[in-house]
Design an enzyme around this catalytic site. Structure first.
Site, PDB file in Angstrom:
ATOM      1  N   LYS A  35       0.845  -1.241  -0.088  1.00  0.00           N
ATOM      2  CA  LYS A  35      -0.088  -0.037   0.050  1.00  0.00           C
ATOM      3  C   LYS A  35       0.851   1.191  -0.054  1.00  0.00           C
ATOM      4  O   LYS A  35       0.456   2.414  -0.439  1.00  0.00           O
ATOM      5  CB  LYS A  35      -0.766   0.096   1.197  1.00  0.00           C
ATOM      6  CG  LYS A  35      -0.185  -0.180   2.453  1.00  0.00           C
ATOM      7  CD  LYS A  35      -1.387  -0.029   3.552  1.00  0.00           C
ATOM      8  CE  LYS A  35      -0.605  -0.242   5.132  1.00  0.00           C
ATOM      9  NZ  LYS A  35      -1.523  -0.332   6.084  1.00  0.00           N
ATOM     10  N   ARG A  36       2.179   1.213   0.405  1.00  0.00           N
ATOM     11  CA  ARG A  36       2.706   2.289   0.638  1.00  0.00           C
ATOM     12  C   ARG A  36       3.216   2.796  -1.003  1.00  0.00           C
ATOM     13  O   ARG A  36       3.287   1.860  -1.784  1.00  0.00           O
ATOM     14  CB  ARG A  36       4.381   2.067   1.169  1.00  0.00           C
ATOM     15  CG  ARG A  36       4.998   2.999   1.947  1.00  0.00           C
ATOM     16  CD  ARG A  36       6.470   2.445   2.506  1.00  0.00           C
ATOM     17  NE  ARG A  36       6.198   1.801   3.494  1.00  0.00           N
ATOM     18  CZ  ARG A  36       6.244   2.119   4.839  1.00  0.00           C
ATOM     19  NH1 ARG A  36       6.297   3.354   5.167  1.00  0.00           N
ATOM     20  NH2 ARG A  36       6.149   1.120   5.564  1.00  0.00           N
ATOM     21  N   GLY A  37       3.610   4.030  -1.236  1.00  0.00           N
ATOM     22  CA  GLY A  37       3.890   4.385  -2.760  1.00  0.00           C
ATOM     23  C   GLY A  37       5.125   3.828  -3.022  1.00  0.00           C
ATOM     24  O   GLY A  37       5.570   3.941  -4.130  1.00  0.00           O
ATOM     25  N   THR A  42       9.204  -0.755   6.098  1.00  0.00           N
ATOM     26  CA  THR A  42       9.671  -0.152   7.058  1.00  0.00           C
ATOM     27  C   THR A  42      11.079   0.081   6.969  1.00  0.00           C
ATOM     28  O   THR A  42      11.778   1.322   6.811  1.00  0.00           O
ATOM     29  CB  THR A  42       9.446  -0.721   8.352  1.00  0.00           C
ATOM     30  OG1 THR A  42       7.813  -1.121   8.566  1.00  0.00           O
ATOM     31  CG2 THR A  42       9.910   0.054   9.647  1.00  0.00           C
ATOM     32  N   HIS A 448      46.316  -8.873   9.287  1.00  0.00           N
ATOM     33  CA  HIS A 448      47.008  -7.648  10.076  1.00  0.00           C
ATOM     34  C   HIS A 448      47.249  -6.458   9.397  1.00  0.00           C
ATOM     35  O   HIS A 448      47.664  -6.701   8.161  1.00  0.00           O
ATOM     36  CB  HIS A 448      48.223  -8.269  10.799  1.00  0.00           C
ATOM     37  CG  HIS A 448      48.916  -7.469  11.400  1.00  0.00           C
ATOM     38  ND1 HIS A 448      48.542  -7.147  12.857  1.00  0.00           N
ATOM     39  CD2 HIS A 448      50.054  -6.552  11.275  1.00  0.00           C
ATOM     40  CE1 HIS A 448      49.154  -5.948  13.068  1.00  0.00           C
ATOM     41  NE2 HIS A 448      50.388  -5.658  12.145  1.00  0.00           N
TER      42      HIS A 448
HETATM   43  P1  FAD Z   1       7.985  -4.161   7.174  1.00  0.00           P
HETATM   44  O1  FAD Z   1       9.474  -3.671   6.644  1.00  0.00           O
HETATM   45  O2  FAD Z   1       7.329  -3.477   8.166  1.00  0.00           O
HETATM   46  O3  FAD Z   1       7.058  -4.260   5.782  1.00  0.00           O
HETATM   47  C1  FAD Z   1       5.645  -4.305   5.626  1.00  0.00           C
HETATM   48  C2  FAD Z   1       4.953  -3.818   4.692  1.00  0.00           C
HETATM   49  O4  FAD Z   1       3.877  -4.353   4.447  1.00  0.00           O
HETATM   50  C3  FAD Z   1       4.995  -2.412   4.822  1.00  0.00           C
HETATM   51  O5  FAD Z   1       5.649  -1.643   3.677  1.00  0.00           O
HETATM   52  C4  FAD Z   1       3.394  -1.946   4.820  1.00  0.00           C
HETATM   53  O6  FAD Z   1       3.016  -0.707   4.210  1.00  0.00           O
HETATM   54  C5  FAD Z   1       2.762  -3.180   4.076  1.00  0.00           C
HETATM   55  N1  FAD Z   1       1.495  -3.468   4.583  1.00  0.00           N
HETATM   56  C6  FAD Z   1       1.073  -3.700   5.783  1.00  0.00           C
HETATM   57  N2  FAD Z   1      -0.316  -4.318   5.844  1.00  0.00           N
HETATM   58  C7  FAD Z   1      -0.772  -4.084   4.405  1.00  0.00           C
HETATM   59  C8  FAD Z   1      -1.862  -4.314   3.849  1.00  0.00           C
HETATM   60  N3  FAD Z   1      -3.035  -4.841   4.373  1.00  0.00           N
HETATM   61  N4  FAD Z   1      -2.090  -4.210   2.545  1.00  0.00           N
HETATM   62  C9  FAD Z   1      -0.908  -3.856   1.616  1.00  0.00           C
HETATM   63  N5  FAD Z   1       0.395  -3.639   2.382  1.00  0.00           N
HETATM   64  C10 FAD Z   1       0.592  -3.989   3.558  1.00  0.00           C
HETATM   65  N6  FAD Z   1      16.084  -3.770  11.419  1.00  0.00           N
HETATM   66  C11 FAD Z   1      17.417  -4.145  11.182  1.00  0.00           C
HETATM   67  O7  FAD Z   1      17.591  -5.434  10.744  1.00  0.00           O
HETATM   68  N7  FAD Z   1      18.576  -3.277  11.087  1.00  0.00           N
HETATM   69  C12 FAD Z   1      18.420  -2.183  11.298  1.00  0.00           C
HETATM   70  O8  FAD Z   1      19.272  -1.216  11.425  1.00  0.00           O
HETATM   71  C13 FAD Z   1      17.066  -1.428  11.695  1.00  0.00           C
HETATM   72  N8  FAD Z   1      16.852  -0.154  11.940  1.00  0.00           N
HETATM   73  C14 FAD Z   1      15.516   0.088  12.141  1.00  0.00           C
HETATM   74  C15 FAD Z   1      15.233   1.502  12.522  1.00  0.00           C
HETATM   75  C16 FAD Z   1      14.201   1.820  12.894  1.00  0.00           C
HETATM   76  C17 FAD Z   1      13.916   3.674  12.918  1.00  0.00           C
HETATM   77  C18 FAD Z   1      13.117   1.117  12.597  1.00  0.00           C
HETATM   78  C19 FAD Z   1      11.524   1.627  12.813  1.00  0.00           C
HETATM   79  C20 FAD Z   1      13.078  -0.165  12.080  1.00  0.00           C
HETATM   80  C21 FAD Z   1      14.492  -0.695  12.080  1.00  0.00           C
HETATM   81  N9  FAD Z   1      14.715  -2.073  11.879  1.00  0.00           N
HETATM   82  C22 FAD Z   1      16.003  -2.536  11.665  1.00  0.00           C
HETATM   83  C23 FAD Z   1      13.828  -3.050  11.689  1.00  0.00           C
HETATM   84  C24 FAD Z   1      13.213  -3.481  10.398  1.00  0.00           C
HETATM   85  O9  FAD Z   1      12.913  -2.096   9.915  1.00  0.00           O
HETATM   86  C25 FAD Z   1      12.056  -4.323  10.322  1.00  0.00           C
HETATM   87  O10 FAD Z   1      12.261  -5.565  11.151  1.00  0.00           O
HETATM   88  C26 FAD Z   1      11.879  -4.966   8.890  1.00  0.00           C
HETATM   89  O11 FAD Z   1      11.475  -3.963   8.374  1.00  0.00           O
HETATM   90  C27 FAD Z   1      10.622  -6.061   9.094  1.00  0.00           C
HETATM   91  O12 FAD Z   1      10.391  -6.282   7.852  1.00  0.00           O
HETATM   92  P2  FAD Z   1       9.174  -6.949   7.309  1.00  0.00           P
HETATM   93  O13 FAD Z   1       8.987  -7.409   5.863  1.00  0.00           O
HETATM   94  O14 FAD Z   1       8.561  -8.083   8.451  1.00  0.00           O
HETATM   95  O15 FAD Z   1       7.941  -5.754   7.349  1.00  0.00           O
END
Ligand code: FAD
Length: 469
Positions: A35-37, A42, A448
């Site tokens: 859904k994100r553009g 994240t 080293h």
């Molecule tokens: P996400 O990356 O959260 O992606 C899920 C996607 O699903 C989103 O884009 C969302 O829009 C989409 N979505 C949700 N519901 C729907 C729906 N119903 N229909 C369509 N789309 C939907 N992790 C690390 O390993 N190293 C780091 O350095 C690190 N730094 C971070 C710093 C910050 C500030 C934050 C907030 C997080 C950080 N993380 C880091 C954690 C990491 O971002 C997450 O663990 C990771 O993004 C999880 O991946 P994911 O694919 O499970 O979900």
């Protein structure tokens, strides 16, 4: 009529986009609903990448503005901060990488369905498209990879301006005079470090009696000393009972976690960084026959299948550490399982890194874990103070700590504080994945002069035979 696919992935974060690409590589007709553009979830948009861009930029700023380059004979005129340019450079890094994922989708023929997905039944997804239309998709296999959202506390409402979450903390329009961070986990400490380097006074309030809960306590304590020396005020054992946003500041009420007199702290911006919650609200899981556990997570089996045949879940929305590389590995393995191969993730060997300066990195068991499990272990430690490269560079803070099984010498955990900890931990993860002993690491030739020699010396120290100590 529904459009038919072999696999629908919901969410294009590191879990979802990797799963979609791997499935397409394996010949499955794959759609990914996001859904994100932009793609990347994240991690690429408001997590790992923008935070690391700001950590890098603020580190360069502190290094130059703080006069640290003089020692190396590098003289500078007056150093200034152009925050808009710094934020723009961060946004450009994000845009480059999210576009890159879009290119990978095209290359692998993954269809990006732009919109919000909801279950209609166990095999049908209703999409409200970003253009305001409706679409139905059908598949025998569906992966839920919807990630997580910022969590708050019951008595605090984020207003996105004075009381903010991590997303807003990545784009503050000016450097706050006083930034108060609620939560002493890695996201709060990374973002607190960014704004301290750029000039903010930073106070971190943590409920527990230590920062970095879950991390090996010796490391957490050592890092607390370091970050305090850097000028961050850390107040552990304190709870925030209220935050009031006023016109020009926020009033934060805190009291000892164990009870006691409350006090008020004024801050210009309050960053609420108390964790993340799985993102499932919008999915209408009931229609698929699914429920969430008490922490909002979807329950899965070892192969990432749920109890509903054909529905799978990975990443932040399931158990385990909320980390991008864990989500990616689960995405790979899950796609392979769906395609009839055998995809496995070893959840005992998931490294974690905090990208402060110095970095803090861990893999495997902490001393506290081993004590709780009654496992006898040996410890080998080696400080960067005695590592030739670290000494030469003047970044001697921190140490490597290896925990090995007392009887078999098998490496059970490695914990590192140091400027290169995030890179060094990969060696430890590889060693553990192959079931290495500390002697295996000690007998491996390390180049080293590198920081990696401290890992070898810590392995030698497990058997009390470190050379440079
Ligand atoms: P996400 O990356 O959260 O992606 C899920 C996607 O699903 C989103 O884009 C969302 O829009 C989409 N979505 C949700 N519901 C729907 C729906 N119903 N229909 C369509 N789309 C939907 N992790 C690390 O390993 N190293 C780091 O350095 C690190 N730094 C971070 C710093 C910050 C500030 C934050 C907030 C997080 C950080 N993380 C880091 C954690 C990491 O971002 C997450 O663990 C990771 O993004 C999880 O991946 P994911 O694919 O499970 O979900």
């Amino acid at each position: 009529m529904a459009d038919e696919f072999d696999l629908i992935v919901i969410g294009a974060g590191p879990g979802g986009y990797v799963a979609a690409i791997r499935a397409a590589q394996l010949g499955l007709k794959t759609a990914c609903v996001e859904k994100r553009g932009t793609l990347g979830g994240t991690c690429l948009n408001v997590g790992c990448i923008p935070s690391k861009a700001l950590l890098h930029a603020s580190e360069l700023y502190e290094e130059t503005a703080g006069g640290h380059l003089k020692k190396w004979g590098i003289g500078l005129g007056k150093v200034s901060l152009d925050l808009d340019a710094m934020l723009k450079a961060k946004d450009e890094s994000v845009a480059g990488l999210t576009k890159g994922v879009e290119g990978l989708f095209k290359k692998n023929k993954v269809e990006w369905v732009k919109g919000s997905a909801q279950f209609k039944d166990k095999q049908t997804i209703a999409v409200s498209t970003n253009e305001g239309g409706k679409r139905e998709l059908k598949a025998k296999n569906i992966i839920i990879a919807t990630g997580s959202d910022i969590a708050s506390l019951p008595n605090i409402t984020l207003d996105g301006d004075r009381i903010i979450g991590s997303t807003e903390a990545l784009s503050l329009p000016s450097v706050p005079k006083h930034l108060l961070v609620i939560g002493g986990g890695y996201i709060g400490l990374e973002l607190g470090s960014v704004w301290r380097r750029l000039g903010s006074e930073v106070t971190v309030i943590e409920y527990m009696d230590r920062i970095l809960p879950g991390m090996d306590q010796e490391l957490a304590k050592a890092f607390e000393r370091i970050i305090k020396k850097q000028g961050v005020t850390i107040r552990t054992g304190m709870k925030v009972t209220g935050v009031e946003a006023l016109k020009t500041k926020a009033k934060v009420t805190v009291e000892p976690a164990k009870g006691g007199e409350s006090e008020q702290i004024d801050a210009d911006v309050v960053l609420v960084s108390v964790g993340r919650k799985p993102h499932t609200d919008s999915l209408d899981l009931k229609k698929a026959g699914l429920e969430t556990d008490e922490r909002g997570r979807i329950d899965i089996n070892d192969d990432f299948s749920t109890h509903v045949p054909g529905i799978w879940a990975i990443g932040d929305v399931v158990k385990g550490p909320m980390l991008a590389h864990k989500a990616e590995d689960e995405g790979l393995a899950c796609a392979e399982n769906i395609a009839g191969l055998t995809g496995i993730v070893n959840h005992d060997v998931i490294p974690s890194v905090m990208y402060t300066m110095p970095e803090v990195a861990s893999v495997g068991k902490s001393e506290e874990d081993l004590k709780a499990a009654d496992i006898a272990y040996s410890v080998g430690k080696f400080p960067f103070m005695a590592n030739s490269r670290a000494k030469t560079n003047g970044d001697t803070e921190g140490f490597v700590k290896i925990l090995a099984d007392k009887e078999t010498d098998r490496v059970l955990g490695v914990h590192i504080i140091g400027s290169m900890a995030g890179t060094l931990i990969a060696e430890a993860a590889l060693a553990m994945e192959f079931g290495a002993s500390s002697e295996d690491i000690a007998l491996t030739c390390h180049a080293h002069p590198t920081h990696s020699e401290a890992v070898k010396e810590a392995a030698l120290a497990v058997h009390q035979r470190a050379i440079h100590m």
